[in-house]
Motif scaffolding. Structure first.
Motif, PDB file in Angstrom:
ATOM      1  N   HIS A 114       0.860  -1.191   0.000  1.00 17.52           N
ATOM      2  CA  HIS A 114       0.000   0.000   0.000  1.00 17.52           C
ATOM      3  C   HIS A 114       0.892   1.235   0.000  1.00 17.52           C
ATOM      4  O   HIS A 114       2.067   1.155   0.379  1.00 17.52           O
ATOM      5  CB  HIS A 114      -0.995  -0.008   1.168  1.00 17.52           C
ATOM      6  N   PRO A 115       0.364   2.391  -0.418  1.00 12.83           N
ATOM      7  CA  PRO A 115       1.192   3.600  -0.441  1.00 12.83           C
ATOM      8  C   PRO A 115       1.689   3.952   0.952  1.00 12.83           C
ATOM      9  O   PRO A 115       1.028   3.638   1.956  1.00 12.83           O
ATOM     10  CB  PRO A 115       0.234   4.682  -0.973  1.00 12.83           C
ATOM     11  N   PRO A 116       2.836   4.600   1.057  1.00 14.50           N
ATOM     12  CA  PRO A 116       3.326   5.031   2.364  1.00 14.50           C
ATOM     13  C   PRO A 116       2.319   5.939   3.056  1.00 14.50           C
ATOM     14  O   PRO A 116       1.678   6.773   2.418  1.00 14.50           O
ATOM     15  CB  PRO A 116       4.613   5.802   2.038  1.00 14.50           C
ATOM     16  N   TYR A 117       2.196   5.779   4.369  1.00 19.08           N
ATOM     17  CA  TYR A 117       1.370   6.702   5.135  1.00 19.08           C
ATOM     18  C   TYR A 117       1.947   8.117   5.094  1.00 19.08           C
ATOM     19  O   TYR A 117       1.212   9.098   5.178  1.00 19.08           O
ATOM     20  CB  TYR A 117       1.301   6.264   6.606  1.00 19.08           C
ATOM     21  N   HIS A 118       3.277   8.209   4.984  1.00 17.30           N
ATOM     22  CA  HIS A 118       3.944   9.505   4.969  1.00 17.30           C
ATOM     23  C   HIS A 118       3.702  10.162   3.619  1.00 17.30           C
ATOM     24  O   HIS A 118       4.190   9.699   2.578  1.00 17.30           O
ATOM     25  CB  HIS A 118       5.441   9.328   5.226  1.00 17.30           C
ATOM     26  N   GLU A 119       2.944  11.246   3.613  1.00 17.42           N
ATOM     27  CA  GLU A 119       2.482  11.855   2.360  1.00 17.42           C
ATOM     28  C   GLU A 119       3.631  12.298   1.467  1.00 17.42           C
ATOM     29  O   GLU A 119       3.610  12.082   0.251  1.00 17.42           O
ATOM     30  CB  GLU A 119       1.572  13.043   2.672  1.00 17.42           C
ATOM     31  N   ALA A 120       4.667  12.907   2.043  1.00  9.65           N
ATOM     32  CA  ALA A 120       5.793  13.379   1.232  1.00  9.65           C
ATOM     33  C   ALA A 120       6.515  12.227   0.564  1.00  9.65           C
ATOM     34  O   ALA A 120       6.968  12.336  -0.588  1.00  9.65           O
ATOM     35  CB  ALA A 120       6.764  14.180   2.104  1.00  9.65           C
ATOM     36  N   THR A 121       6.638  11.107   1.258  1.00 12.57           N
ATOM     37  CA  THR A 121       7.282   9.929   0.676  1.00 12.57           C
ATOM     38  C   THR A 121       6.447   9.382  -0.471  1.00 12.57           C
ATOM     39  O   THR A 121       6.982   9.015  -1.529  1.00 12.57           O
ATOM     40  CB  THR A 121       7.492   8.850   1.752  1.00 12.57           C
ATOM     41  N   ALA A 122       5.146   9.321  -0.274  1.00 14.03           N
ATOM     42  CA  ALA A 122       4.263   8.830  -1.331  1.00 14.03           C
ATOM     43  C   ALA A 122       4.334   9.720  -2.570  1.00 14.03           C
ATOM     44  O   ALA A 122       4.391   9.227  -3.709  1.00 14.03           O
ATOM     45  CB  ALA A 122       2.829   8.759  -0.817  1.00 14.03           C
ATOM     46  N   LYS A 123       4.369  11.032  -2.362  1.00 18.61           N
ATOM     47  CA  LYS A 123       4.446  11.960  -3.497  1.00 18.61           C
ATOM     48  C   LYS A 123       5.780  11.846  -4.214  1.00 18.61           C
ATOM     49  O   LYS A 123       5.854  11.947  -5.444  1.00 18.61           O
ATOM     50  CB  LYS A 123       4.210  13.386  -3.018  1.00 18.61           C
ATOM     51  N   GLN A 124       6.859  11.616  -3.445  1.00 17.73           N
ATOM     52  CA  GLN A 124       8.168  11.481  -4.060  1.00 17.73           C
ATOM     53  C   GLN A 124       8.246  10.218  -4.922  1.00 17.73           C
ATOM     54  O   GLN A 124       8.822  10.233  -6.017  1.00 17.73           O
ATOM     55  CB  GLN A 124       9.264  11.444  -2.992  1.00 17.73           C
ATOM     56  N   LEU A 125       7.656   9.135  -4.464  1.00 21.06           N
ATOM     57  CA  LEU A 125       7.609   7.927  -5.274  1.00 21.06           C
ATOM     58  C   LEU A 125       6.872   8.191  -6.588  1.00 21.06           C
ATOM     59  O   LEU A 125       7.310   7.755  -7.663  1.00 21.06           O
ATOM     60  CB  LEU A 125       6.896   6.802  -4.511  1.00 21.06           C
ATOM     61  N   GLU A 126       5.775   8.930  -6.498  1.00 19.33           N
ATOM     62  CA  GLU A 126       4.989   9.243  -7.697  1.00 19.33           C
ATOM     63  C   GLU A 126       5.787  10.107  -8.655  1.00 19.33           C
ATOM     64  O   GLU A 126       5.800   9.865  -9.872  1.00 19.33           O
ATOM     65  CB  GLU A 126       3.691   9.940  -7.291  1.00 19.33           C
ATOM     66  N   ARG A 127       6.495  11.125  -8.118  1.00 21.36           N
ATOM     67  CA  ARG A 127       7.318  11.983  -8.977  1.00 21.36           C
ATOM     68  C   ARG A 127       8.430  11.191  -9.658  1.00 21.36           C
ATOM     69  O   ARG A 127       8.782  11.460 -10.813  1.00 21.36           O
ATOM     70  CB  ARG A 127       7.915  13.132  -8.161  1.00 21.36           C
ATOM     71  N   ASP A 128       8.989  10.230  -8.925  1.00 18.09           N
ATOM     72  CA  ASP A 128      10.094   9.442  -9.472  1.00 18.09           C
ATOM     73  C   ASP A 128       9.620   8.300 -10.360  1.00 18.09           C
ATOM     74  O   ASP A 128      10.448   7.574 -10.930  1.00 18.09           O
ATOM     75  CB  ASP A 128      10.940   8.867  -8.325  1.00 18.09           C
ATOM     76  N   GLY A 129       8.326   8.136 -10.467  1.00 19.50           N
ATOM     77  CA  GLY A 129       7.794   7.056 -11.284  1.00 19.50           C
ATOM     78  C   GLY A 129       8.054   5.677 -10.697  1.00 19.50           C
ATOM     79  O   GLY A 129       8.140   4.691 -11.429  1.00 19.50           O
ATOM     80  N   LEU A 130       8.156   5.604  -9.376  1.00 20.54           N
ATOM     81  CA  LEU A 130       8.468   4.337  -8.708  1.00 20.54           C
ATOM     82  C   LEU A 130       7.216   3.772  -8.039  1.00 20.54           C
ATOM     83  O   LEU A 130       6.395   4.526  -7.514  1.00 20.54           O
ATOM     84  CB  LEU A 130       9.554   4.540  -7.653  1.00 20.54           C
TER      85      LEU A 130
END
Length: 370
Positions: A114-130
Motif C-alpha cells: 500500500h502507499p506510504p502513510y507519509h504523504e511526502a514519501t508517497a508523493k516522491q515515489l509518484e514523482r520518481d515514477g516508482l
C-alpha cells in the motif's frame, strides 16, 4: 460474532463555537498486572479486535526463538518489528536490511503493498515514477520478524500468516498467557493478512500491564541474557515454566528498550505513537490499532510500582476521537505532567480551522476517570 453491549459514554466532543457537532463514544480501562482495575469507563468487557495494537507482543517469539540474536538485530530493527510505520525511507531501508540478513526478499512478504502513510514519501515515489512495494506496508516490519523466525526455526515461509502456522501458534500462546485468556480466541484476518483476535478490552490492557512489568523484573532478567529459546524438554514442568518466564521477561525488556529508544521507528514523522513516546521520555510504550483501539504500557514508577496497562476503544473507529482520549486518560491518571501534555497539545485538544485558516472549533475529551 455479535458484540452487543449497553451504550458506552461519550468520551470526546467535536465543537464548533458553542455547538456540539459530533460525539465519539467509547470505553477506557486501566489495569495493574495482577488484574486490579484502577480506572474504567464504559463496557470494559467489550470484545475488541486487537489489530495492530499487539505488535509488541507479536514480536516476542522473534526474540525467544533465537532469531533476533542469530540475525544480529539492532534496537532500531526490533522497534520496526513492533511498528505500524509510515513507510519513510528510514523505515523501508531498515526492513530491507533485516530481510537481506535473513536471506529473504521483499517478495517473500505476505502483507501486501500500500502507499506510504507519509504523504511526502508517497508523493516522491509518484514523482520518481516508482511503485510502492510491500516494504511500504505499515506492517512490513512485523512480517519480517515472523519470516526471520521461520528461517531460524526451519519452518515453511509460504503461509506464515496462517493461524495454524507454528509462528502464529506461538504468538497466540504468549498473548493469551499475558492476557489471561484461553487459547481458543475468536480469530479473523487483519489488513496485512496476519491473524487478529477478539478479546475483552480489559484483557488487552492486562497483557500490556504484564508486558511492562516483566520488562523491569530484574529477579528474572539476567543482565547478560538474550532471551533465546530454552530447551524445556529436559526440565520438570515447574522448571520449564520458570525458564519460560525468564525468556519472556528478557524479550519484554528488549522490546520496551527498543520502542522507547526508537519511537520514530514505531510510527514515523508526525505520528501519534512516536510523538507520545517521545514526549513521555521513556515512561511508557504505546501502540495504536486499526478502528481506533489504543494500548499503553506505563512502566513501573512511584505512582504505579508494578506498571499499568491502559486500553481505549472508540466505538465508531474514528481516530479524531482516539488521540484526545488517550492523552486525557494519561493526564488524569497522573502519567503525563503539564509540560508533557503541552507538548502533545495538537493531539490532546486539536483545533478545527475553516478554509480561511480561522480557528472555528475544537475537539475535546469530556470524561472524568476520577
Amino acid at each position: 460474532m455479535l458484540n452487543r453491549s449497553p451504550q458506552n459514554p461519550i468520551l470526546v466532543e467535536v465543537r464548533r463555537g458553542g455547538i456540539v457537532e459530533a460525539v465519539h463514544r467509547g470505553a477506557i480501562v486501566a489495569v495493574e498486572p495482577d488484574g486490579k482495575v484502577i480506572a474504567a469507563l464504559g463496557n470494559i468487557d467489550f470484545i475488541t479486535s486487537t489489530r495492530s495494537a499487539i505488535k509488541p507482543i507479536q514480536a516476542i517469539p522473534f526474540i525467544t526463538s533465537g532469531a533476533a540474536d542469530r540475525f544480529n538485530i539492532t534496537q532500531a530493527e526490533l522497534a520496526v518489528v513492533c511498528a505500524s510505520h509510515s513507510g519513510e525511507a528510514f523505515h523501508t531501508k531498515t526492513v530491507a536490511a533485516l530481510l537481506e540478513r535473513a536471506g529473504l526478499r521483499e517478495s517473500d512478504l505476505r502483507c501486501g503493498a500500500h502507499p506510504p502513510y507519509h504523504e511526502a514519501t508517497a508523493k516522491q515515489l509518484e514523482r520518481d515514477g516508482l511503485p510502492f512495494t510491500q516494504l511500504h506496508n505499515n506492517c512490513s516490519g512485523k512480517h519480517t520478524g515472523m519470516l526471520a523466525t521461520c528461517v531460524h526455526r526451519q519452518l515453511p515461509t509460504e503461509n506464515y500468516p496462517a493461524k495454524e502456522h507454528p509462528v502464529q501458534r506461538d504468538i497466540i500462546s504468549i498473548f493469551t498467557r499475558l492476557a489471561g485468556l484461553a487459547e481458543n480466541l475468536p480469530t479473523a484476518v487483519d489488513g496485512c493478512s496476519a491473524p487478529t483476535f477478539g478479546v475483552p478490552l480489559n484483557a488487552l490492557a492486562l497483557a500490556f500491564a504484564r508486558l511492562v512489568e516483566a520488562s523491569t523484573d530484574r529477579d528474572r532478567v539476567a543482565e547478560t541474557g538474550s532471551g533465546s529459546q530454552f530447551q524445556a524438554e529436559h526440565l520438570t514442568p515447574q522448571l520449564a515454566e520458570a525458564a519460560r518466564r525468564v525468556t519472556y521477561a528478557i524479550a519484554a525488556r528488549r522490546i520496551v528498550a527498543a520502542m522507547t529508544a526508537h519511537p520514530e521507528m514505531v510510527g514515523g514523522t508526525a505520528r501519534f505513537d512516536t510523538d507520545l513516546m517521545g514526549a513521555a521520555n521513556r515512561k511508557l510504550i504505546c501502540k495504536v490499532g486499526a478502528e481506533a483501539v489504543h494500548v499503553v504500557g506505563v512502566l513501573p514508577c512511584a505512582k504505579y510500582p508494578c506498571g499499568l496497562g491502559i486500553a481505549i476503544k472508540i466505538d465508531d473507529g474514528a481516530y479524531r476521537g482516539l488521540n484526545p482520549a488517550v492523552v486525557e486518560t494519561l493526564a488524569q491518571l497522573g502519567v503525563l505532567d503539564d509540560s508533557e501534555q503541552a507538548e502533545l497539545a495538537q493531539y490532546h485538544q486539536p483545533v478545527i480551522k475553516n478554509v480561511r485558516g480561522l480557528e472555528v472549533g475544537e475537539i475535546r475529551a469530556v470524561f472524568d476517570l476520577r
